[in-house]
Scaffold this active site. Sequence first.
Site, PDB file in Angstrom:
ATOM      1  N   LYS A 130      -0.642  11.378   5.037  1.00 60.11           N
ATOM      2  CA  LYS A 130      -0.430  10.455   6.076  1.00 60.11           C
ATOM      3  C   LYS A 130       0.340   9.200   5.384  1.00 60.11           C
ATOM      4  O   LYS A 130       1.389   8.742   5.891  1.00 60.11           O
ATOM      5  CB  LYS A 130      -1.698   9.818   6.616  1.00 60.11           C
ATOM      6  CG  LYS A 130      -1.655   8.510   7.498  1.00 60.11           C
ATOM      7  CD  LYS A 130      -3.022   7.954   7.545  1.00 60.11           C
ATOM      8  CE  LYS A 130      -2.766   6.438   8.090  1.00 60.11           C
ATOM      9  NZ  LYS A 130      -4.037   5.823   8.286  1.00 60.11           N
TER      10      LYS A 130
ATOM     11  N   LYS B 174       0.819  -1.259   0.065  1.00 60.74           N
ATOM     12  CA  LYS B 174      -0.001   0.167  -0.175  1.00 60.74           C
ATOM     13  C   LYS B 174       1.025   1.315   0.014  1.00 60.74           C
ATOM     14  O   LYS B 174       0.647   2.129  -0.741  1.00 60.74           O
ATOM     15  CB  LYS B 174      -0.775  -0.133   1.191  1.00 60.74           C
ATOM     16  CG  LYS B 174      -1.633   1.298   1.718  1.00 60.74           C
ATOM     17  CD  LYS B 174      -2.957   1.477   1.075  1.00 60.74           C
ATOM     18  CE  LYS B 174      -3.653   2.754   1.262  1.00 60.74           C
ATOM     19  NZ  LYS B 174      -4.780   2.928   0.617  1.00 60.74           N
TER      20      LYS B 174
HETATM   21  P1  NAD Z   1     -12.197   7.910   9.898  1.00 63.84           P
HETATM   22  O1  NAD Z   1     -11.445   8.707  10.744  1.00 63.84           O
HETATM   23  O2  NAD Z   1     -13.564   8.313   9.154  1.00 63.84           O
HETATM   24  O3  NAD Z   1     -12.747   6.523  10.680  1.00 63.84           O
HETATM   25  C1  NAD Z   1     -11.913   6.225  11.848  1.00 63.84           C
HETATM   26  C2  NAD Z   1     -12.629   5.734  13.005  1.00 63.84           C
HETATM   27  O4  NAD Z   1     -11.949   5.059  14.149  1.00 63.84           O
HETATM   28  C3  NAD Z   1     -13.437   6.747  13.655  1.00 63.84           C
HETATM   29  O5  NAD Z   1     -14.932   6.890  13.547  1.00 63.84           O
HETATM   30  C4  NAD Z   1     -13.027   7.051  15.044  1.00 63.84           C
HETATM   31  O6  NAD Z   1     -13.805   7.278  15.823  1.00 63.84           O
HETATM   32  C5  NAD Z   1     -12.794   5.385  15.172  1.00 63.84           C
HETATM   33  N1  NAD Z   1     -11.619   5.391  16.290  1.00 63.84           N
HETATM   34  C6  NAD Z   1     -10.770   5.873  16.628  1.00 63.84           C
HETATM   35  N2  NAD Z   1     -10.058   5.421  17.925  1.00 63.84           N
HETATM   36  C7  NAD Z   1     -10.789   4.510  18.044  1.00 63.84           C
HETATM   37  C8  NAD Z   1     -10.613   3.262  19.241  1.00 63.84           C
HETATM   38  N3  NAD Z   1      -9.794   3.367  19.983  1.00 63.84           N
HETATM   39  N4  NAD Z   1     -11.708   2.326  19.282  1.00 63.84           N
HETATM   40  C9  NAD Z   1     -12.753   2.424  18.327  1.00 63.84           C
HETATM   41  N5  NAD Z   1     -12.769   3.236  17.336  1.00 63.84           N
HETATM   42  C10 NAD Z   1     -11.886   4.196  17.122  1.00 63.84           C
HETATM   43  O7  NAD Z   1     -11.088   7.512   8.856  1.00 63.84           O
HETATM   44  P2  NAD Z   1     -11.518   6.503   7.500  1.00 63.84           P
HETATM   45  O8  NAD Z   1     -11.571   7.369   6.321  1.00 63.84           O
HETATM   46  O9  NAD Z   1     -12.756   5.679   7.659  1.00 63.84           O
HETATM   47  O10 NAD Z   1     -10.257   5.898   7.380  1.00 63.84           O
HETATM   48  C11 NAD Z   1      -9.898   4.546   8.262  1.00 63.84           C
HETATM   49  C12 NAD Z   1      -8.681   3.963   7.630  1.00 63.84           C
HETATM   50  O11 NAD Z   1      -8.779   3.662   6.375  1.00 63.84           O
HETATM   51  C13 NAD Z   1      -7.455   4.969   7.810  1.00 63.84           C
HETATM   52  O12 NAD Z   1      -6.280   4.018   8.391  1.00 63.84           O
HETATM   53  C14 NAD Z   1      -7.310   5.409   6.317  1.00 63.84           C
HETATM   54  O13 NAD Z   1      -5.873   5.793   6.286  1.00 63.84           O
HETATM   55  C15 NAD Z   1      -7.754   4.323   5.600  1.00 63.84           C
HETATM   56  N6  NAD Z   1      -8.189   4.559   4.326  1.00 63.84           N
HETATM   57  C16 NAD Z   1      -9.213   5.466   4.137  1.00 63.84           C
HETATM   58  C17 NAD Z   1      -9.353   5.969   2.872  1.00 63.84           C
HETATM   59  C18 NAD Z   1     -10.492   6.992   2.532  1.00 63.84           C
HETATM   60  O14 NAD Z   1     -10.542   7.408   1.425  1.00 63.84           O
HETATM   61  N7  NAD Z   1     -11.038   7.639   3.574  1.00 63.84           N
HETATM   62  C19 NAD Z   1      -9.018   5.164   1.778  1.00 63.84           C
HETATM   63  C20 NAD Z   1      -8.027   4.272   2.129  1.00 63.84           C
HETATM   64  C21 NAD Z   1      -7.791   3.935   2.976  1.00 63.84           C
END
Ligand code: NAD
Length: 307
Positions: free
Chosen positions: A254, A179
Site C-alpha cells: 500500500k 511517511k
Molecule cells: P484496519 O483495517 O484494522 O482498521 C481500519 C478500520 O476502519 C476498520 O476497522 C474499518 O472497519 C474502519 N472503517 C472503514 N471505513 C470506515 C468508515 N467509513 N467509517 C468508520 N470506520 C471505517 O487498519 P489498521 O491496521 O488499523 O490501519 C489503519 C491505518 O493506519 C491505515 O491507513 C494503515 O495504512 C495505517 N498504518 C497501519 C499500521 C499497521 O501496522 N497496522 C502501521 C502504520 C500505519
Amino acid sequence: MPLGKNTLKLEGKQMDALKIGFIGLGNMGAPMAANLAKAGCVVTGFDTAVSAAEGVTIAASATEAARDADVVITMLPNGDILRRVAADILPAMPQGALLLDCSTVDVESARAVADEAKDGGQLFVDAPVSGGIGGAAGGTLTFMAGGTEQAFAKAQPLFDIMGQKAVHCGDAGAGQAAKICNNMILGATMIATCEAFALADKLGLDRQKMFDVVSTSSGYSWSMNAYCPAPGVGPQSPADNGYTPGFAAELMLKDLGLSQQAAEAVDADTPMGARALELYRQFVEEEAGEGKDFSAMLPRFAKRGRA
Ligand code: NAD
C-alpha cells in the site's frame, strides 16, 4: 520527551475534560483510542465494522462521534474513505475543533481534507504513524505531522499520549510525504537486504557472519540491524516468529503504491521505489505473501533462481 500523561493540558483545559471523537477502531485505532481513554479523555468512537474499544463509548454514526468533539481522530484504510468521512463529519464539528488524521493516505487527499476543514473553520493535521500495532498498544508511536503551527500545537498533547515522538514536517500533506518517502526507502532496503542474504546463501556464506559484517559495515540499515529478515540472526524480529507481522507485506505494498502515486503526480524519477512496488505486488498478489511480514521477502528470494 513526552510531558507525562497526568500533567497535560490543552488550551487551558485539563486533559480529562477533552472530548475526542475516534473514527476507525481497527487494529491501530482501537488501542490508540483506548490509550486516550486511559489518560482521562472522554472518547466517543465509531467504526463501520468494530463495535468495541476499551474505555470508548460507541456512537451510532461518525457524525455523532464527531459532534461536540474538541478533536476528532481518524484511523482509516485509505484516502477515499477519509474524504467521505471528512465530508460527513466536518459540518458537524464545532468551529476551531481539530481533525487529526493518523491514517496513511495519499498526499492529495490529505491536502483536500485540509482545505475543506479550513473552509469550515476547523483545524487539520495529517499525522501518519510508524510503530505498528505494538506501538499503538504501547503508546510509543512516532507521528509525522503536517499542518499549521496552531493545529500542530493543539494535537501535541495527544501525540504525547499515543506516542513517543512527533515531528512537525511542514504544511498539510507534509506528514504523508515524509511517511511515504521513509517507507519507500524501507521497502527498497528490505528487498536489497533479502536479496543479499539469498546471494550469500548461494555463495556458502554463513548468515550470522553476513550479519556480523554488514551490520557494522557500509551496507547496514534498519532492515539489517534492527529488523533482520534472517531467522535466528540479529535482534528478535518477525523472522523469528515464522514471519508473522510485524508490518505486513500488503501494508508495505500500500505505502509503495502511495509513493509511486505521489511520484507520478510531481514527476519525480523513482526507479527503485517503482521496482520495490512491483516486487511487493508480485509477492502479495501472486506468491501468497499476503498476511506475512514484509521481511518474508528473504525466503521468497532464497527459493528462487535468476529466471
Ligand atoms: P484496519 O483495517 O484494522 O482498521 C481500519 C478500520 O476502519 C476498520 O476497522 C474499518 O472497519 C474502519 N472503517 C472503514 N471505513 C470506515 C468508515 N467509513 N467509517 C468508520 N470506520 C471505517 O487498519 P489498521 O491496521 O488499523 O490501519 C489503519 C491505518 O493506519 C491505515 O491507513 C494503515 O495504512 C495505517 N498504518 C497501519 C499500521 C499497521 O501496522 N497496522 C502501521 C502504520 C500505519
